[in-house]
Design a protein around this motif. Structure first.
Motif, PDB file in Angstrom:
ATOM      1  N   VAL A 374     -15.124   0.518  12.094  1.00 33.17           N
ATOM      2  CA  VAL A 374     -15.208   1.011  10.716  1.00 33.17           C
ATOM      3  C   VAL A 374     -14.087   0.405   9.875  1.00 33.17           C
ATOM      4  N   ASP A 375     -14.239   0.574   8.560  1.00 32.15           N
ATOM      5  CA  ASP A 375     -13.228   0.102   7.621  1.00 32.15           C
ATOM      6  C   ASP A 375     -13.016   1.180   6.567  1.00 32.15           C
ATOM      7  N   PHE A 376     -11.783   1.651   6.439  1.00 29.53           N
ATOM      8  CA  PHE A 376     -11.437   2.661   5.442  1.00 29.53           C
ATOM      9  C   PHE A 376     -10.617   1.997   4.337  1.00 29.53           C
ATOM     10  N   ASN A 377     -11.311   1.460   3.361  1.00 27.60           N
ATOM     11  CA  ASN A 377     -10.633   0.829   2.217  1.00 27.60           C
ATOM     12  C   ASN A 377      -9.578  -0.180   2.660  1.00 27.60           C
ATOM     13  N   GLY A 378      -9.941  -1.015   3.603  1.00 25.18           N
ATOM     14  CA  GLY A 378      -9.019  -2.053   4.061  1.00 25.18           C
ATOM     15  C   GLY A 378      -8.324  -1.745   5.365  1.00 25.18           C
ATOM     16  N   LYS A 434       2.259   8.687   6.035  1.00 25.16           N
ATOM     17  CA  LYS A 434       1.311   9.647   5.462  1.00 25.16           C
ATOM     18  C   LYS A 434       0.041   8.925   5.014  1.00 25.16           C
ATOM     19  N   ASN A 435      -0.675   8.452   6.000  1.00 27.81           N
ATOM     20  CA  ASN A 435      -1.946   7.757   5.787  1.00 27.81           C
ATOM     21  C   ASN A 435      -2.748   7.874   7.073  1.00 27.81           C
ATOM     22  N   LEU A 436      -3.860   7.175   7.154  1.00 22.17           N
ATOM     23  CA  LEU A 436      -4.740   7.331   8.315  1.00 22.17           C
ATOM     24  C   LEU A 436      -4.129   6.827   9.617  1.00 22.17           C
ATOM     25  N   THR A 437      -3.063   6.027   9.553  1.00 19.31           N
ATOM     26  CA  THR A 437      -2.408   5.596  10.796  1.00 19.31           C
ATOM     27  C   THR A 437      -1.752   6.771  11.517  1.00 19.31           C
TER      28      THR A 437
END
Length: 710
Positions: A374-378, A434-437
């Motif tokens: 998948v790709d979440f906005n880059g 504070k992101n998807l990582t």
């Protein structure tokens, strides 16, 4: 003219009189305040100061070696460097340096503080052996009096000898002899100027400058020492330059700085925080520090980890879940645990993703998630080895540590929800993470922070900090600190058990399957951190039983990488397997299942073909799979029998049971095989109470209470 002369004479007389009065007053105060202070030469032998550390069976694991070095056995580099840095007029004054005291007084007046010291080596020896570290005039005057007395009874060579043998070098190391062994594995007579400069740099602040606990701090302080030596012309420039270019090899020569080094450093550091004292003050106070250490386990695990040829950093630790006490801690790093901050990787997924998702009723253990690229906005995360598995259950995603399901869940859950949940475990997330990582453990934590998180799961969702120190006892036998373990409920029992069950799957058939053969409940999670190029930097495993938590971390050294095969499911999990072999002569109890967890049959065909989790009744004739669910988050079309109390009387029966708020319950009479619905109620609160009028006073009905969810 005569009048002016008279005034001048009077003023002069007044000033002289005041000086005489002040001098008399000062001398009076000096003699009165120090009248009970006596010089005891026996205290100069070094036996006064002893940092005592005991294990959980009250066995002393750290003993003061009392290795004494005669002045003739000490390198001139050590003597000259100490004198130059600490007291350059040592061989000229009589115990106090008046010029230095006046200079320090002026500087302190200017800065409105007492930062500038003026103690001579003689005064320092007196303070270290006879007095406290209190910054009072009385203590200072006592120090001066005893220093003057000491200079009359011992030669300068004897004083410097006693001084060097009484110094504290951190990590429980006393005296120049043991310091040289501990740092360089050399005797004092063999130390070069480069090593002497590092040695001298330690004593001002052992916690900050010791090469055992802070190598960079030791090198930084060494540079300052070289600067002082240059300014004082202690050695010629070529000698100093050669020393600056000399590479130091640290050896850790003392036994307790090998097997117990890391545990001792952590215990002493923790004690400084508990008592608000620095390490030197604690050492000089002769306190007894009682820890949770299991010496036998520490010994066995130390020998195990050191049987491998390692070119990486590591931590191995065990925690007693009942008190959150650290029972063993082994590392080849100099830092205390709180300073070891590394990316956590997948080992944090249960806390950053799955637990808050369970809590917010986004998932149950069978919830299917499509594992796909998948790709979440880059941002395009990948699974290990770029392998994807189609629809997988939450339980399997946790057990096999798949990345895509975790990122997808966090995206639905929301970053803020995850960050707030992690704060319950005292884990602060940096703005950069504070992101998807965050789903893949991008935030940095220490090994014991992770251990504390997993201990909470072992403790039914009750969290607390892991600690080394159980008690601290002063030199008069008085307990000045006694640990009381504080737990806080951070996870509801039903949610906690669901993640516990997922983690048991990891140990049975997932990434922690090296632990599958033990005959008792084990829950575990592994993690591997890699760069964007696929090079491994960190590998983790944390495992829990009902009794203990075990943490293993391996990390690449600066500028290096771990081998490709060095993953969390490899060496760290093998280490924990060895830990458990050592720790359990008899198996620990299995985990207890809370009452809010129920077994539900699920339509297997709908789960596989339609990716729906649908409950079915017991008499369902199709394919089924049974899984556990929380009563507070049940799948659709669920019914199950509820335990209840019934009180029979002549004209009515009273039925009472615990319920789930807003849930529907059906009450049946059951005579022989026939079940007849007599009432349906919606729970309003936590307790349901029904009064059923009897149509036949001579008959007691059998009842069935059934939960129903649409």
């Amino acid at each position: 003219m005569k009048k002016a002369f008279k005034i001048t004479t009077v003023v002069f007389a007044v000033i002289v009189g005041l000086i005489i009065i002040l001098t008399i007053a000062g001398l009076s105060y000096f003699f009165i305040s120090t009248k009970d202070v006596k010089l005891d030469l026996d205290k100069l032998d070094g036996n006064y100061s002893n940092i005592q550390i005991y294990d959980n069976k009250n066995n002393q694991i750290m003993l003061k070696n009392n290795n004494y070095s005669d002045i003739s056995e000490v390198s001139p580099y050590i003597i000259d460097t100490f004198v130059s840095v600490e007291d350059k007029r040592f061989f000229k004054h009589n115990g106090i340096d008046v010029m230095r005291m006046m200079s320090a007084a002026l500087k302190n007046i200017g800065s409105k503080s007492f930062k500038e010291g003026a103690s001579t080596i003689t005064q320092q020896l007196i303070k270290n052996t006879h007095l406290t570290n209190d910054k009072t005039f009385k203590r200072k005057l006592s120090e001066i009096k005893l220093a003057l007395k000491l200079e009359k009874q011992l030669s300068k060579e004897q004083i410097i000898e006693k001084y060097l043998n009484n110094l504290y070098f951190g990590s429980g190391i006393y005296g120049v002899h043991d310091a040289c062994l501990a740092f360089f594995n050399k005797f004092p007579k063999d130390v070069n100027l480069s090593e002497a400069a590092m040695l001298v740099g330690v004593v001002k602040n052992p916690a900050k400058n010791s090469p055992i606990t802070n190598l960079q701090g030791a090198y930084d302080r060494q540079k300052v020492i070289f600067s002082v030596l240059k300014n004082n012309n202690t050695f010629d420039e070529n000698t100093i330059q050669n020393a600056q270019n000399t590479q130091i090899t640290l050896k850790n020569g003392l036994i307790h700085n090998k097997m117990y080094k890391s545990f001792i450093n952590n215990a002493i550091f923790e004690s400084t925080l508990l008592l608000g004292m620095d390490e030197k003050e604690i050492a000089n106070s002769g306190f007894k520090i009682v820890t949770y250490l299991d010496s036998e386990l520490q010994n066995k695990m130390y020998n195990e980890i050191n049987s491998y040829d390692k070119n990486y950093n590591y931590v191995r630790a065990s925690i007693d879940n009942s008190v959150l006490g650290v029972t063993s801690y082994i590392s080849n790093l100099s830092q205390v645990d709180s300073d070891i901050k590394r990316q956590a990787g997948s080992i944090m997924k249960p806390f950053s993703v799955y637990l808050p998702a369970y809590e917010n009723k986004l998932i149950n253990s069978l919830t299917p998630i499509l594992d796909e690229k998948v790709d979440f906005n880059g941002y395009s995360p990948s699974n290990y080895n770029n392998v994807y598995h189609g629809y997988v259950s939450v339980k399997d995603a946790v057990a096999h540590s798949y990345n895509i399901p975790a990122v997808k869940l966090l995206n639905e859950l929301g970053i803020d929800t995850s960050v707030d949940f992690l704060s319950r475990f005292n884990i602060n997330v940096s703005d950069n993470s504070k992101n998807l990582t965050l789903a893949l453990g991008a935030n940095s934590v220490s090994p014991l922070q992770i251990a504390a998180c997993y201990s909470a799961i072992a403790n039914d969702g009750n969290f607390g900090e892991c600690r080394f120190v159980k008690q601290i006892i002063d030199n008069e036998g008085k307990i000045i600190y006694s640990r009381k373990t504080n737990f806080a409920k951070v996870i509801d029992s039903d949610i906690n058990y669901l993640i516990l069950d997922n983690l048991k799957g990891s140990a049975k058939y997932g990434t922690g399957s090296k632990l599958k053969d033990f005959p008792f409940d084990i829950a575990c999670k592994t993690g591997t951190v890699a760069t964007s190029d696929g090079n491994n930097t960190d590998s983790w495993c944390c495992a829990i039983t009902s009794k203990d938590t075990f943490i293993a971390w391996d990390g690449a050294k600066k500028g290096e990488f771990l081998e490709k095969k060095h993953t969390g499911s490899g060496f760290p999990t093998m280490s924990i397997k060895e830990y458990m072999n050592f720790a359990y002569q008899s198996p620990p109890n299995n985990f207890e299942r809370p009452s809010d967890i129920v077994d539900i049959k699920i339509d297997y065909d709908k789960l596989i073909n339609e990716h729906l989790v649908v409950a079915v009744p017991d008499n369902f004739e199709g394919n089924t799979i049974t899984s556990i669910f929380s009563k507070n988050n049940l799948p659709k079309m669920t019914t199950y029998n509820v335990e209840f109390d019934v009180k029979h009387s002549l004209f009515e029966d009273i039925i009472e049971f615990s319920g789930v708020n807003n849930a529907k319950y059906n009450i049946y009479t059951q005579d022989n095989e026939e079940k007849v619905l007599i009432n349906s109620v919606i729970c309003n609160g936590e307790i349901v109470r029904l009064i059923i009028k009897k149509d036949n006073i001579f008959k007691n009905h059998q009842y069935v209470v059934e939960f129903e969810q649409d």
